[in-house]
Design a protein around this motif. Structure first.
Motif, PDB file in Angstrom:
ATOM      1  N   ARG A  82       8.465  -4.506  -8.120  1.00  0.00           N
ATOM      2  CA  ARG A  82       8.797  -5.119  -9.408  1.00  0.00           C
ATOM      3  C   ARG A  82       8.053  -6.442  -9.587  1.00  0.00           C
ATOM      4  NH1 ARG A  82      10.494  -0.711 -10.301  1.00  0.00           N
ATOM      5  NH2 ARG A  82      12.651  -0.094 -10.762  1.00  0.00           N
ATOM      6  N   ARG A  83       8.001  -7.258  -8.546  1.00  0.00           N
ATOM      7  CA  ARG A  83       7.302  -8.544  -8.631  1.00  0.00           C
ATOM      8  C   ARG A  83       5.791  -8.342  -8.783  1.00  0.00           C
ATOM      9  NH1 ARG A  83       8.320 -13.936  -5.765  1.00  0.00           N
ATOM     10  NH2 ARG A  83       7.151 -14.366  -7.667  1.00  0.00           N
ATOM     11  N   GLU A  84       5.247  -7.353  -8.073  1.00  0.00           N
ATOM     12  CA  GLU A  84       3.816  -7.089  -8.195  1.00  0.00           C
ATOM     13  C   GLU A  84       3.479  -6.570  -9.592  1.00  0.00           C
ATOM     14  OE1 GLU A  84       2.178  -6.085  -3.778  1.00  0.00           O
ATOM     15  OE2 GLU A  84       3.516  -4.589  -4.657  1.00  0.00           O
ATOM     16  N   GLU A  85       4.334  -5.754 -10.162  1.00  0.00           N
ATOM     17  CA  GLU A  85       4.120  -5.262 -11.523  1.00  0.00           C
ATOM     18  C   GLU A  85       4.118  -6.404 -12.529  1.00  0.00           C
ATOM     19  OE1 GLU A  85       7.329  -2.534 -11.898  1.00  0.00           O
ATOM     20  OE2 GLU A  85       6.416  -1.031 -10.564  1.00  0.00           O
ATOM     21  N   ALA A  86       4.860  -7.467 -12.204  1.00  0.00           N
ATOM     22  CA  ALA A  86       4.931  -8.634 -13.084  1.00  0.00           C
ATOM     23  C   ALA A  86       3.801  -9.629 -12.826  1.00  0.00           C
ATOM     24  CB  ALA A  86       6.282  -9.331 -12.912  1.00  0.00           C
ATOM     25  N   GLY A  87       2.864  -9.278 -11.932  1.00  0.00           N
ATOM     26  CA  GLY A  87       1.713 -10.129 -11.678  1.00  0.00           C
ATOM     27  C   GLY A  87       1.748 -10.890 -10.373  1.00  0.00           C
ATOM     28  N   GLY A  88       2.788 -10.722  -9.572  1.00  0.00           N
ATOM     29  CA  GLY A  88       2.880 -11.409  -8.291  1.00  0.00           C
ATOM     30  C   GLY A  88       1.878 -10.869  -7.280  1.00  0.00           C
ATOM     31  N   ARG A  89       1.437 -11.744  -6.385  1.00  0.00           N
ATOM     32  CA  ARG A  89       0.443 -11.355  -5.370  1.00  0.00           C
ATOM     33  C   ARG A  89       0.975 -11.694  -3.981  1.00  0.00           C
ATOM     34  NH1 ARG A  89      -3.824 -14.237  -2.991  1.00  0.00           N
ATOM     35  NH2 ARG A  89      -3.426 -16.001  -4.403  1.00  0.00           N
ATOM     36  N   VAL A  90       1.069 -10.678  -3.117  1.00  0.00           N
ATOM     37  CA  VAL A  90       1.542 -10.888  -1.750  1.00  0.00           C
ATOM     38  C   VAL A  90       0.455 -11.569  -0.934  1.00  0.00           C
ATOM     39  CG1 VAL A  90       2.243  -9.731   0.390  1.00  0.00           C
ATOM     40  CG2 VAL A  90       3.155  -8.942  -1.802  1.00  0.00           C
ATOM     41  N   VAL A  91       0.825 -12.660  -0.243  1.00  0.00           N
ATOM     42  CA  VAL A  91      -0.140 -13.406   0.568  1.00  0.00           C
ATOM     43  C   VAL A  91       0.278 -13.478   2.035  1.00  0.00           C
ATOM     44  CG1 VAL A  91      -0.960 -14.794  -1.366  1.00  0.00           C
ATOM     45  CG2 VAL A  91       0.962 -15.635   0.030  1.00  0.00           C
ATOM     46  N   GLY A  92       1.403 -12.864   2.367  1.00  0.00           N
ATOM     47  CA  GLY A  92       1.837 -12.909   3.760  1.00  0.00           C
ATOM     48  C   GLY A  92       3.189 -12.278   3.974  1.00  0.00           C
ATOM     49  N   GLU A 141      -3.889 -12.902   5.354  1.00  0.00           N
ATOM     50  CA  GLU A 141      -2.458 -13.142   5.199  1.00  0.00           C
ATOM     51  C   GLU A 141      -1.989 -14.276   6.109  1.00  0.00           C
ATOM     52  OE1 GLU A 141       0.205  -9.890   5.562  1.00  0.00           O
ATOM     53  OE2 GLU A 141      -0.532  -8.879   3.766  1.00  0.00           O
ATOM     54  N   THR A 142      -0.878 -14.900   5.706  1.00  0.00           N
ATOM     55  CA  THR A 142      -0.202 -15.893   6.522  1.00  0.00           C
ATOM     56  C   THR A 142       1.143 -15.324   6.944  1.00  0.00           C
ATOM     57  OG1 THR A 142      -1.268 -17.728   5.370  1.00  0.00           O
ATOM     58  CG2 THR A 142       0.747 -18.225   6.587  1.00  0.00           C
ATOM     59  N   ILE A 151      22.642  -6.622  15.062  1.00  0.00           N
ATOM     60  CA  ILE A 151      21.396  -5.863  15.220  1.00  0.00           C
ATOM     61  C   ILE A 151      20.556  -6.523  16.297  1.00  0.00           C
ATOM     62  CG2 ILE A 151      20.129  -7.160  13.460  1.00  0.00           C
ATOM     63  CD1 ILE A 151      18.873  -4.465  12.616  1.00  0.00           C
ATOM     64  N   ASP A 152      19.802  -5.725  17.029  1.00  0.00           N
ATOM     65  CA  ASP A 152      19.112  -6.258  18.201  1.00  0.00           C
ATOM     66  C   ASP A 152      17.609  -6.411  17.998  1.00  0.00           C
ATOM     67  OD1 ASP A 152      18.353  -3.643  18.142  1.00  0.00           O
ATOM     68  OD2 ASP A 152      19.050  -3.134  20.163  1.00  0.00           O
ATOM     69  N   GLU A 153      17.176  -6.603  16.738  1.00  0.00           N
ATOM     70  CA  GLU A 153      15.766  -6.853  16.481  1.00  0.00           C
ATOM     71  C   GLU A 153      15.636  -7.773  15.274  1.00  0.00           C
ATOM     72  OE1 GLU A 153      14.028  -3.000  15.695  1.00  0.00           O
ATOM     73  OE2 GLU A 153      14.198  -3.313  13.541  1.00  0.00           O
ATOM     74  N   PRO A 154      14.473  -8.405  15.103  1.00  0.00           N
ATOM     75  CA  PRO A 154      14.263  -9.265  13.926  1.00  0.00           C
ATOM     76  C   PRO A 154      14.209  -8.455  12.630  1.00  0.00           C
ATOM     77  CG  PRO A 154      12.704  -9.763  15.693  1.00  0.00           C
ATOM     78  CD  PRO A 154      13.360  -8.459  16.054  1.00  0.00           C
ATOM     79  N   ASP A 155      14.004  -9.182  11.524  1.00  0.00           N
ATOM     80  CA  ASP A 155      13.753  -8.522  10.244  1.00  0.00           C
ATOM     81  C   ASP A 155      12.540  -9.189   9.595  1.00  0.00           C
ATOM     82  OD1 ASP A 155      14.694 -10.944   9.320  1.00  0.00           O
ATOM     83  OD2 ASP A 155      16.307 -10.128   8.107  1.00  0.00           O
ATOM     84  N   TYR A 156      12.114  -8.667   8.444  1.00  0.00           N
ATOM     85  CA  TYR A 156      10.952  -9.262   7.787  1.00  0.00           C
ATOM     86  C   TYR A 156      11.077  -9.209   6.278  1.00  0.00           C
ATOM     87  CZ  TYR A 156       9.012  -4.568   6.797  1.00  0.00           C
ATOM     88  OH  TYR A 156       8.817  -3.290   6.337  1.00  0.00           O
ATOM     89  N   GLY A 157      10.268 -10.048   5.615  1.00  0.00           N
ATOM     90  CA  GLY A 157      10.134 -10.041   4.172  1.00  0.00           C
ATOM     91  C   GLY A 157       8.695 -10.352   3.807  1.00  0.00           C
ATOM     92  N   VAL A 158       8.396 -10.338   2.514  1.00  0.00           N
ATOM     93  CA  VAL A 158       7.036 -10.625   2.051  1.00  0.00           C
ATOM     94  C   VAL A 158       6.989 -11.998   1.398  1.00  0.00           C
ATOM     95  CG1 VAL A 158       6.345  -8.227   1.779  1.00  0.00           C
ATOM     96  CG2 VAL A 158       7.433  -9.415  -0.134  1.00  0.00           C
ATOM     97  N   ILE A 159       5.799 -12.606   1.415  1.00  0.00           N
ATOM     98  CA  ILE A 159       5.572 -13.917   0.818  1.00  0.00           C
ATOM     99  C   ILE A 159       4.611 -13.745  -0.350  1.00  0.00           C
ATOM    100  CG2 ILE A 159       4.772 -16.281   1.200  1.00  0.00           C
ATOM    101  CD1 ILE A 159       5.199 -15.761   4.238  1.00  0.00           C
ATOM    102  N   PHE A 160       5.006 -14.265  -1.522  1.00  0.00           N
ATOM    103  CA  PHE A 160       4.143 -14.215  -2.698  1.00  0.00           C
ATOM    104  C   PHE A 160       3.411 -15.546  -2.871  1.00  0.00           C
ATOM    105  CE2 PHE A 160       6.766 -10.572  -3.574  1.00  0.00           C
ATOM    106  CZ  PHE A 160       5.948  -9.720  -4.301  1.00  0.00           C
TER     107      PHE A 160
END
Length: 272
Positions: free
Chosen positions: A57-67, A235-236, A83-92
């Motif tokens: 949804r964010r990319e459709e609105a023009g957002g760009r993932v940088v990391g 990416e960062t 939970i026994d492991e990390p998690d992750y997300g994206v950076i715009f």
């Protein structure tokens, strides 16, 4: 309470509906009720599916993932979430802030900060089977960083599925100008003090991230591989916090000093 990590319990329609709730909360700066009590049996894979739709949804609105960011790298936080492991997300791109900037506190909900190291990649990393040596070889530089946490799901009673669905609670990352060679030293012993308005609130060393912050990037590359994704050149990666979250009020100045390091400037951000 333990949360299932594999399989899908939600329908595609439910995943899209939750992602759209979060997209609207992101747009307005609001929060939504906890997702986990509304969808009993929801799994970690459901949460990543929601995150992927939210990202789209964010990319459709023009957002760009940088990391990407990594969370839940400490044993204490993993125990707390079941939970026994990390998690992750994206950076715009609009979530990247330079040290020294003044930012609007009202831009985020539930404003907290954490101290981290960021890995700037010059080469692509695709799992599974990524090694520590491959991460170091693919890294252009290590940069001091501060993560601003944000939550679009109410905080009280959150589980891992709420946090992942909400892009791992990323608000923004603040980057310093120092660029450290990835293989010049033992990164685990880089230490820092986080001050708010001059008062030391948290201290830590980077080894709090899975014993070695490089291993956070190893984990992320492999986990993304499971989801058909990869870390791309340029990416960062926020490798995970080695301090507890510190709450920040409007008008506060947050600064991070790296002990005994003349090659790393004080990281600073002011919340207006």
């Amino acid at each position: 309470m333990s949360v299932p990590t594999t399989g899908r319990a939600l329908s595609d329609e439910q995943v899209v509906a939750i992602a759209d709730e979060l997209a609207e909360a992101t747009r307005t700066g609001g929060t939504i009720p906890l997702v986990s009590p509304r969808h009993a049996g929801m799994t970690v894979e459901d949460s990543y599916a929601i995150q992927r739709v939210w990202r789209a949804r964010r990319e459709e609105a023009g957002g760009r993932v940088v990391g990407h960011k990594i969370g839940l790298t400490s044993k204490a936080m993993q125990d707390a979430t079941g939970i026994d492991e990390p998690d992750y997300g994206v950076i715009f791109a609009d979530q990247v802030i330079a040290s020294g900037e003044t930012v609007e506190h009202a831009r985020w909900s539930n404003v907290r900060v954490e101290v981290e190291l960021a890995f700037v990649l010059r080469e692509r990393l695709a799992g599974p089977g990524v090694t520590r040596e491959q991460v170091l070889a693919a890294t252009e530089a290590i940069v001091p960083a501060l993560e601003i946490l944000d939550s679009h799901i109410e905080l009280a009673g959150r589980t891992i599925v709420d946090t992942i669905s909400d892009n791992a609670a990323l608000g923004a990352m603040v980057l310093g100008t120092a660029r450290l060679a990835p293989d010049a030293e033992d990164l685990s012993w880089i230490g820092a003090m986080c001050r708010v308005d001059g008062e030391v609130m948290e201290t830590g060393v980077a080894g709090g991230v899975l014993g070695d912050p490089v291993m956070g990037v190893v984990w992320l590359a492999d986990k993304l591989g499971e989801h058909g994704d990869a870390l791309e050149a340029g990416e960062t990666v926020l490798a995970g916090s080695f301090t507890r979250p510190v709450w920040v009020r409007p008008g506060s100045v947050v600064s991070v000093d790296y002990h005994g390091r003349e090659d790393i400037e004080t990281l600073e951000v002011t919340f207006r």
